[in-house]
Design an enzyme around this catalytic site. Sequence first.
Site, PDB file in Angstrom:
ATOM      1  NE  ARG A 116      -3.667   2.121   2.093  1.00 19.06           N
ATOM      2  CZ  ARG A 116      -3.206   3.331   2.248  1.00 19.06           C
ATOM      3  NH1 ARG A 116      -1.994   3.514   2.694  1.00 19.06           N
ATOM      4  NH2 ARG A 116      -3.954   4.368   1.973  1.00 19.06           N
ATOM      5  CG  ASP A 331       1.066   0.852  13.184  1.00 17.36           C
ATOM      6  OD1 ASP A 331      -0.087   0.651  12.760  1.00 17.36           O
ATOM      7  OD2 ASP A 331       1.947   1.392  12.489  1.00 17.36           O
ATOM      8  CB  ILE A 355      -6.282   5.189  13.804  1.00 18.18           C
ATOM      9  CG1 ILE A 355      -5.726   5.953  15.012  1.00 18.18           C
ATOM     10  CG2 ILE A 355      -5.627   5.657  12.499  1.00 18.18           C
ATOM     11  CD1 ILE A 355      -5.760   7.456  14.907  1.00 18.18           C
ATOM     12  NE  ARG A 425       3.022  -6.188   4.060  1.00 14.51           N
ATOM     13  CZ  ARG A 425       2.034  -5.587   3.428  1.00 14.51           C
ATOM     14  NH1 ARG A 425       0.870  -6.192   3.343  1.00 14.51           N
ATOM     15  NH2 ARG A 425       2.202  -4.412   2.892  1.00 14.51           N
TER      16      ARG A 425
HETATM   17  C1  UD1 Z   1       0.678   5.133   8.281  1.00 13.17           C
HETATM   18  C2  UD1 Z   1       1.491   3.917   8.652  1.00 13.17           C
HETATM   19  C3  UD1 Z   1       0.637   2.901   9.396  1.00 13.17           C
HETATM   20  C4  UD1 Z   1      -0.041   3.546  10.592  1.00 13.17           C
HETATM   21  C5  UD1 Z   1      -0.799   4.787  10.148  1.00 13.17           C
HETATM   22  C6  UD1 Z   1      -1.421   5.550  11.314  1.00 13.17           C
HETATM   23  C7  UD1 Z   1       3.083   3.838   6.810  1.00 13.17           C
HETATM   24  C8  UD1 Z   1       3.593   3.103   5.629  1.00 13.17           C
HETATM   25  N1  UD1 Z   1       2.013   3.322   7.423  1.00 13.17           N
HETATM   26  O1  UD1 Z   1      -0.327   4.714   7.370  1.00 13.17           O
HETATM   27  O2  UD1 Z   1       1.480   1.828   9.846  1.00 13.17           O
HETATM   28  O3  UD1 Z   1      -0.952   2.615  11.165  1.00 13.17           O
HETATM   29  O4  UD1 Z   1       0.090   5.704   9.465  1.00 13.17           O
HETATM   30  O5  UD1 Z   1      -0.442   5.910  12.230  1.00 13.17           O
HETATM   31  O6  UD1 Z   1       3.661   4.815   7.230  1.00 13.17           O
HETATM   32  N2  UD1 Z   1      -7.404   9.046   6.143  1.00 13.17           N
HETATM   33  C9  UD1 Z   1      -8.448   9.689   5.514  1.00 13.17           C
HETATM   34  N3  UD1 Z   1      -8.238  10.226   4.277  1.00 13.17           N
HETATM   35  C10 UD1 Z   1      -7.032  10.178   3.647  1.00 13.17           C
HETATM   36  C11 UD1 Z   1      -5.953   9.532   4.307  1.00 13.17           C
HETATM   37  C12 UD1 Z   1      -6.170   8.976   5.552  1.00 13.17           C
HETATM   38  O7  UD1 Z   1      -9.562   9.743   6.039  1.00 13.17           O
HETATM   39  O8  UD1 Z   1      -6.909  10.679   2.537  1.00 13.17           O
HETATM   40  C13 UD1 Z   1      -7.618   8.443   7.476  1.00 13.17           C
HETATM   41  C14 UD1 Z   1      -7.433   6.920   7.445  1.00 13.17           C
HETATM   42  O9  UD1 Z   1      -8.598   6.263   7.022  1.00 13.17           O
HETATM   43  C15 UD1 Z   1      -7.108   6.646   8.892  1.00 13.17           C
HETATM   44  C16 UD1 Z   1      -6.319   7.877   9.316  1.00 13.17           C
HETATM   45  O10 UD1 Z   1      -6.606   8.893   8.363  1.00 13.17           O
HETATM   46  O11 UD1 Z   1      -8.286   6.584   9.630  1.00 13.17           O
HETATM   47  C17 UD1 Z   1      -4.835   7.666   9.408  1.00 13.17           C
HETATM   48  O12 UD1 Z   1      -4.353   7.268   8.161  1.00 13.17           O
HETATM   49  P1  UD1 Z   1      -2.911   7.687   7.626  1.00 13.17           P
HETATM   50  O13 UD1 Z   1      -2.246   8.553   8.646  1.00 13.17           O
HETATM   51  O14 UD1 Z   1      -3.046   8.212   6.243  1.00 13.17           O
HETATM   52  O15 UD1 Z   1      -2.176   6.290   7.588  1.00 13.17           O
HETATM   53  P2  UD1 Z   1      -1.129   5.786   6.519  1.00 13.17           P
HETATM   54  O16 UD1 Z   1      -0.242   6.893   6.120  1.00 13.17           O
HETATM   55  O17 UD1 Z   1      -1.829   5.034   5.450  1.00 13.17           O
END
Ligand code: UD1
Length: 448
Positions: A116, A331, A355, A425
């Site tokens: 991802r 996490d 989250i 992973r």
């Molecule tokens: C990263 C980490 C992951 C960790 C997460 C939260 C990496 C590769 N992965 O994932 O291990 O669990 O941060 O600390 O660094 N959201 C929205 N809209 C968006 C983007 C996100 O609503 O456009 C929401 C998501 O659904 C979630 C929250 O924001 O509820 C946090 O997501 P995000 O901080 O984006 O996580 P990742 O970057 O994918």
Amino acid sequence: MSLSAPTAASLQGASSDLTSNTRPDVRLEVSGGRRLSGELRVSGAKNSALVLMTASLLSRDTLRLRNVPPLTDITAMGEILAALGVRVTRSGETLDLDGETIIQAAPPYELVNTLRASFFCIGPLLARMGTAQVPLPGGCQIGSRPVVEHVKGLKTLGATVTIEHGVVTASLPGGARRLSGGHIHLDCPSVGATETLMMAAVLAEGETVIDNAALEPEVVDLAGLLIAMGARIQGAGTPTITISGVARLHGADYAVIPDRIEAGTLLLAAAITRSTLKVGSIIPEHLGAVLTKLEEAGCTLQPEGDGLLISASSIRALDLRTMPFPGFPTDLQAPFMSLLATADGIGTSLVVETIFENRLQHVAELQRMGASIRLQGNTACIEGVPRLSAAPVRGTDLRASAAMVLAGLAAEGTTTVRGLEFLDRGYAGLEHKLNAVGACIRRISDAA
Ligand code: UD1
């Protein structure tokens, strides 16, 4: 060893010593009830390293990353970058990424689909090539994982973005040679969106401000690397990041921060076995909320060298709620729940996951091991039991797999943990590390 040909095939072939055996019949057998003692080394941060690797797309010069953990996700990212034209050379925990010639701006779906975080290469690809076509990553075991904030931010920087047939296409409008700085307000402090937009903005013309930015240490680590490459960034680690675009970035030699989530998992291994262990390297500020909760649970923590000495004799029930940094990290929610399932005395722990919408699947597996947990929506109510009992269990995602291994360390009997395709992973040789301090964990494959 050296990987020099920029092809996915060459990386795949070379990845065999990086990856553990992840066929479905492969499992861990964890003999529970042993005390641990000694010293555990924390590897480099997976989530940082993955994003730092994509920064190699931003420069024609070589980027050297040190302290890169040997994980299947890192191999997958290497394959994706190689498919784009980056020459990837690995020697132990050092990666050289030579982005002199980028041959395409469209990472293949088959590769992106396995990882991802590879969506995050949309920012640097667009900044460097003026175009990027990246398949939408889709959801995963823990939730739907939208990328709305990434897309909105790229549009603010002047990109034209369309989503068709499952592919996000971002490009500079006709005639433009660079993105243009802009004011981005994130609706939620997404880690991935903050990182994507920082990488897009470093080569943009003019100033970009990202408001409500994620505060996570991995964001600060990325800023550190980009600054070492010649970027002008202020405020990383605060809610407002300001980036003044530069025309080009150069190479850098940079060490990835220690993995705070692995560190937390290893501290929990000491706590759940009521042991004393030294765990390092740890940057304590990266783990503030976790260390507070470990102390509240009854563990003692002392700085020792570049890490912490943790000691646990009994564990108290407590409440925790996952939050963006500096709150308690999602996490470590599953691994901490394993610990709370073994809490001593009377008392109920409440664990609230805020989250991700589907990140409590480990509850059912812990219940199979005799844990007393009730689930109400996104809240788990946990009463400690005197002894977990071994059972065959499956880790349903990366951190849930680690939670199963931890539970197995404390359980009576031998716990069989499946779902290693997730565990491998994110944890570099977890069973080897734990065995070196007194655990008894065997990797079994029927095919072997
Ligand atoms: C990263 C980490 C992951 C960790 C997460 C939260 C990496 C590769 N992965 O994932 O291990 O669990 O941060 O600390 O660094 N959201 C929205 N809209 C968006 C983007 C996100 O609503 O456009 C929401 C998501 O659904 C979630 C929250 O924001 O509820 C946090 O997501 P995000 O901080 O984006 O996580 P990742 O970057 O994918």
